[in-house]
Design a protein around this motif. Sequence first.
Motif, PDB file in Angstrom:
ATOM      1  N   SER A 144       1.402   3.586   1.837  1.00 58.36           N
ATOM      2  CA  SER A 144       2.063   4.216   3.327  1.00 58.36           C
ATOM      3  C   SER A 144       3.439   2.934   3.091  1.00 58.36           C
ATOM      4  O   SER A 144       4.355   3.184   4.522  1.00 58.36           O
ATOM      5  CB  SER A 144       1.408   3.829   4.394  1.00 58.36           C
ATOM      6  OG  SER A 144       1.002   2.540   4.228  1.00 58.36           O
ATOM      7  N   ASN A 145       4.284   1.900   2.967  1.00 53.91           N
ATOM      8  CA  ASN A 145       4.473   0.757   2.881  1.00 53.91           C
ATOM      9  C   ASN A 145       5.432   0.881   1.381  1.00 53.91           C
ATOM     10  O   ASN A 145       6.805   0.662   1.353  1.00 53.91           O
ATOM     11  CB  ASN A 145       3.960  -0.438   2.947  1.00 53.91           C
ATOM     12  CG  ASN A 145       3.910  -0.860   4.023  1.00 53.91           C
ATOM     13  OD1 ASN A 145       4.238  -0.554   5.127  1.00 53.91           O
ATOM     14  ND2 ASN A 145       2.213  -1.787   4.189  1.00 53.91           N
ATOM     15  N   ASP A 156       8.403  -2.704   5.204  1.00 57.14           N
ATOM     16  CA  ASP A 156       7.263  -3.371   6.461  1.00 57.14           C
ATOM     17  C   ASP A 156       7.277  -4.858   5.910  1.00 57.14           C
ATOM     18  O   ASP A 156       6.279  -6.230   6.180  1.00 57.14           O
ATOM     19  CB  ASP A 156       5.319  -3.415   5.812  1.00 57.14           C
ATOM     20  CG  ASP A 156       4.464  -3.412   6.838  1.00 57.14           C
ATOM     21  OD1 ASP A 156       4.957  -4.318   8.135  1.00 57.14           O
ATOM     22  OD2 ASP A 156       3.508  -3.701   6.330  1.00 57.14           O
ATOM     23  N   LYS A 162       0.854  -1.079   0.094  1.00 60.03           N
ATOM     24  CA  LYS A 162      -0.138  -0.055   0.228  1.00 60.03           C
ATOM     25  C   LYS A 162       1.165   0.666  -0.035  1.00 60.03           C
ATOM     26  O   LYS A 162       2.175   0.816   0.324  1.00 60.03           O
ATOM     27  CB  LYS A 162      -1.022  -0.013   1.381  1.00 60.03           C
ATOM     28  CG  LYS A 162      -0.574   0.180   2.670  1.00 60.03           C
ATOM     29  CD  LYS A 162      -1.249  -0.080   3.812  1.00 60.03           C
ATOM     30  CE  LYS A 162      -0.531  -0.524   5.039  1.00 60.03           C
ATOM     31  NZ  LYS A 162      -1.530  -0.976   5.362  1.00 60.03           N
TER      32      LYS A 162
END
Length: 203
Positions: free
Chosen positions: A41-42, A55, A39
Amino acid sequence: MVGSSGCHLSFDARLKIAKGVAKGLSYIHEKKHVHGNIKPSNILLTSEMDPVIGDFGLEWLKLGKTSYTPRNFGSKRSCSSREETMINNAYAVSTSPYHAPESVKTPKWDVYSFGIVLLELLSGKVFTDNELTQWNNDSLILDDNEANILKMIDNFTIADVDENKDSILTCFKLGLSCASIAPHKRPLMREVLQVLEKVASKL
């Protein structure tokens, strides 16, 4: 509705990010692993706009490596009630728009997540399940109505459309292919990378 990412990124910069993420996921899959949580944010960006996938491996620590044992029950929407019960007993179905509809994480799960991220890179917004279903079910929209696709391009890249129209359409169609509800219809990440590598870029 035309999205807005909130920052100016040229199409070439967005393409560079997509290629980098595809290359990273392709490598992960070659090593017989699954990321399972792709995603925005990763995906971290360097000052040169090179993406770094974060992550990776954290869920292994939480759930154990066996959580990624390659088993494919197919789409949760098309499996039998007995299979669905088995799947739900093993995994909680996530409501994240970046997570595939099936419950067992295989490489095709990452492909789905990548497709959603790619579409967001192009449009500046996250596609809903209804939008994905409409686009995937109506091939005529993809084949004969380029105008509808181009209307969804992020406001910040609209100036790039004339010069990069064919490349944008290729990437958009690739994103929809990756985000197919049916896992078997999604390409492999190495195939995704091959398509993106053929898309011309100035960067």
